[in-house]
Enzyme design. Structure first.
Site, short mmCIF file in Angstrom:
data_model
loop_
_atom_site.label_atom_id
_atom_site.label_comp_id
_atom_site.label_asym_id
_atom_site.label_seq_id
_atom_site.Cartn_x
_atom_site.Cartn_y
_atom_site.Cartn_z
N GLY A 10 56.88 45.87 38.84
CA GLY A 10 55.53 45.31 38.93
C GLY A 10 54.48 46.36 38.63
N GLU A 174 34.40 31.26 43.64
CA GLU A 174 33.88 32.06 42.52
C GLU A 174 33.91 31.27 41.22
OE1 GLU A 174 34.48 36.58 44.08
OE2 GLU A 174 36.08 35.83 42.82
N ASP A 303 51.41 41.76 47.75
CA ASP A 303 51.45 40.33 48.08
C ASP A 303 52.82 39.83 48.49
OD1 ASP A 303 48.83 40.19 47.40
OD2 ASP A 303 49.05 38.72 45.79
C1 FAD Z 1 42.42 34.52 40.71
C2 FAD Z 1 42.60 35.63 41.73
C3 FAD Z 1 41.50 36.25 42.28
C4 FAD Z 1 41.65 37.27 43.21
N1 FAD Z 1 40.54 37.89 43.72
C5 FAD Z 1 40.68 38.93 44.55
C6 FAD Z 1 39.54 39.64 45.02
O1 FAD Z 1 38.40 39.28 44.70
N2 FAD Z 1 39.75 40.71 45.83
C7 FAD Z 1 41.01 41.12 46.19
O2 FAD Z 1 41.14 42.12 46.91
N3 FAD Z 1 42.09 40.46 45.79
C8 FAD Z 1 41.97 39.38 44.97
N4 FAD Z 1 43.07 38.70 44.53
C9 FAD Z 1 44.39 39.09 45.07
C10 FAD Z 1 44.90 40.34 44.40
O3 FAD Z 1 44.81 40.23 43.01
C11 FAD Z 1 46.35 40.55 44.84
O4 FAD Z 1 46.37 40.69 46.23
C12 FAD Z 1 46.95 41.78 44.19
O5 FAD Z 1 47.00 41.62 42.79
C13 FAD Z 1 48.33 42.04 44.74
O6 FAD Z 1 48.87 43.16 44.11
P1 FAD Z 1 50.43 43.27 43.87
O7 FAD Z 1 50.66 44.62 43.28
O8 FAD Z 1 51.15 42.87 45.09
O9 FAD Z 1 50.74 42.13 42.80
P2 FAD Z 1 50.11 41.88 41.38
O10 FAD Z 1 48.86 42.63 41.18
O11 FAD Z 1 50.08 40.39 41.22
O12 FAD Z 1 51.20 42.48 40.39
C14 FAD Z 1 52.48 41.96 40.30
C15 FAD Z 1 53.07 42.45 38.99
O13 FAD Z 1 54.46 42.22 39.01
C16 FAD Z 1 54.88 41.71 37.77
N5 FAD Z 1 56.07 40.93 38.03
C17 FAD Z 1 56.19 39.86 38.85
N6 FAD Z 1 57.45 39.43 38.87
C18 FAD Z 1 58.16 40.25 38.04
C19 FAD Z 1 59.53 40.30 37.64
N7 FAD Z 1 60.43 39.45 38.12
N8 FAD Z 1 59.90 41.26 36.78
C20 FAD Z 1 59.01 42.15 36.28
N9 FAD Z 1 57.69 42.13 36.63
C21 FAD Z 1 57.28 41.21 37.51
C22 FAD Z 1 53.68 40.88 37.29
O14 FAD Z 1 53.70 40.73 35.88
C23 FAD Z 1 52.52 41.73 37.77
O15 FAD Z 1 52.11 42.65 36.81
C24 FAD Z 1 42.95 37.68 43.60
C25 FAD Z 1 44.07 37.05 43.05
C26 FAD Z 1 43.90 36.03 42.11
C27 FAD Z 1 45.10 35.35 41.51
#
Ligand code: FAD
Length: 438
Positions: A10, A174, A303
């Site tokens: 990720g 938003e 997440d």
């Molecule tokens: C529309 C929207 C608005 C948001 N607004 C806010 C905000 O205003 N403020 C805030 O703090 N948070 C916001 N969030 C939440 C925030 O974006 C997430 O909490 C954050 O992105 C989580 O980070 P992460 O690294 O856990 O996952 P992510 O940032 O989602 O990254 C996960 C990554 O894993 C990759 N991946 C997934 N499964 C696989 C797999 N099987 N194999 C290879 N790669 C994989 C994906 O391609 C992605 O690049 C928002 C989310 C959304 C959807």
């Protein structure tokens, strides 16, 4: 001695923060993502409403890590983990389920939409999680205006120009606010047959208020602001049905051709790969050092992890993912270089923000609760800071200033691989009228 191999799955907020924080660790870092870009999800709604282009919120992961000598980027989808053999299975363009071994593993695979057991809603009410989703939403919104302009029967204009958002959390609020501004400013004078300002925007949620993660006062301020922008808010009302003709909210049918799902999220399938214990939402329960019980070499962050602090699970927001990513990197660095353990993870909550239309935001940080233009400036400053590169920061800043001053949005493009739809009689008449006279 061979350097340890750290696999990060990720390249979102958590995974990328971890990869960067490992730059000085004597180890091979392999970051695997199924896309080739890091996505700034908090601004997806701005792509959906034509304020920004996809390239302004997505950055190639290879570009971000190009100067980090110990890091390699792999574009591929992880499909499973073998905890005993210490390998992940990766499917890429030409091979499927290739095992890749690790010494340490960081799972940062984020989340996806949850339709709360109604997966059949998805085809009528797509969600917004990727760039492709945001572009598809933008297409849908702009196409609705084109179809209404071409529609001879004025009774159908209402259905075509009714936009329903299901879910009044930050994304729904938003998006509804930005859509109201798009309709009432940028699109106002673009059409001849229809009045874009007559469009109806409905925001529905079964919760009793919008933005439930904010205080009651800020939630009321956001609601009032949305109402001033002309958004119709249906709270405490469940969406019972979504189909090709619209939605049914608390027994009432609202005819609409554009329904957007902005409600629940579900974690990635990481818990199934690990066969690990989860919380009720399906997120992997992790130890105080973010590792999976019984596997100190596997970290789960962002997440897709469930971490409780003061008896409450941390929210699924970017700050949590980034802080956890940096912590996991420090913990691995310490083990690799000193052979010792780091103390438990602790989250520093910098606050919560949401934008409601133009020049207005709500901001909650500790005891501070503000709404209005000042909060919006803070929101803009913070979001610019967290964009992945300085060129993006400059580009988004200039775009915001231009849009704020002119009301114009350049990326009002309907992009699809299909050719134009056949023109209706009304449009043909317009084309004939516009053609030069011989
Ligand atoms: C529309 C929207 C608005 C948001 N607004 C806010 C905000 O205003 N403020 C805030 O703090 N948070 C916001 N969030 C939440 C925030 O974006 C997430 O909490 C954050 O992105 C989580 O980070 P992460 O690294 O856990 O996952 P992510 O940032 O989602 O990254 C996960 C990554 O894993 C990759 N991946 C997934 N499964 C696989 C797999 N099987 N194999 C290879 N790669 C994989 C994906 O391609 C992605 O690049 C928002 C989310 C959304 C959807």
């Amino acid at each position: 001695m061979a350097q340890p191999r750290i696999i990060i799955v990720g390249g979102g907020f958590g995974g990328l923060a971890a990869a960067k924080a490992l730059s000085r660790t004597p180890a091979r870092v392999i970051l695997i993502d199924r896309t080739n870009h890091h996505l700034f999800q908090p601004l997806l709604y701005q792509v959906a409403t034509a304020a920004l282009t996809p390239a302004q919120i997505g950055t190639p992961i290879r570009g971000i890590l190009r100067n980090q000598r110990n890091a390699t980027v792999v574009m591929g989808e992880v499909t499973g983990v073998d905890k005993e053999q210490k390998c992940v299975f990766v499917t890429n363009a030409d091979r499927s389920d290739v095992p890749v071994e690790y010494d340490y593993l960081i799972l940062a695979t984020g989340s996806t939409h949850s339709y709360f057991g109604h997966d059949e809603f998805e085809i009528f009410a797509p969600g917004m999680k990727s760039l492709a989703d945001a572009v598809a939403t933008r297409n849908k919104i702009l196409q609705a205006f084109e179809l209404a302009e071409a529609e001879e029967d004025p009774k159908r204009h209402r259905d075509l120009l009714t936009f329903v958002m299901v879910g009044a959390g930050p994304t729904g609020v938003e998006l509804a606010g930005a859509l109201a501004v798009l309709i009432r400013t940028t699109l106002r004078t673009d059409f001849r047959r229809i009045d874009p300002a007559s469009a109806r925007i409905v925001l529905a949620d079964r919760s009793p208020r919008v933005l439930t993660t904010f205080s009651e006062r800020l939630s009321q301020a956001a609601k009032r602001r949305l109402e001033n922008l002309g958004v119709e808010i249906r709270l405490g009302q469940s969406v019972e049905q979504i189909d090709d003709d619209g939605v049914v909210v608390a027994g009432e049918r609202i005819a609409s051709k554009t329904v957007i799902w902005t409600a629940g999220v579900a974690p990635s399938p990481a818990s199934k790969w690990l066969q690990a214990e989860t919380d009720r939402a399906g997120r992997v329960r992790v130890e105080s050092d973010l590792t999976v019980p019984g596997h100190p070499e596997i970290f789960v962050i962002g997440d897709t992890a469930s971490f409780e602090e003061k008896g409450r699970p941390l929210p699924g927001v970017a700050q949590v993912a980034m802080q956890q990513g940096r912590y996991a990197a420090r913990a691995i660095h310490r083990r690799v270089t000193a052979g010792s353990l780091l103390g438990p993870f602790s989250y520093f909550d910098k606050g919560n923000m949401a934008v409601v239309g133009k020049g207005f935001a709500v901001l909650q940080s500790g005891k501070v609760q503000v709404s209005g233009f000042g909060a919006w400036l803070t929101w803009a400053f913070v979001h610019l800071q967290f964009l992945a590169t300085s060129s993006l920061r400059l580009s988004v800043f200039l775009q915001w200033v231009w849009t704020y001053l002119s009301g114009q949005r350049g990326s009002r493009l309907i992009v699809s691989h299909h050719g134009p739809k056949p023109a209706t009689a009304a449009v043909e008449a317009d084309i004939r009228a516009a053609a030069p006279r011989k």
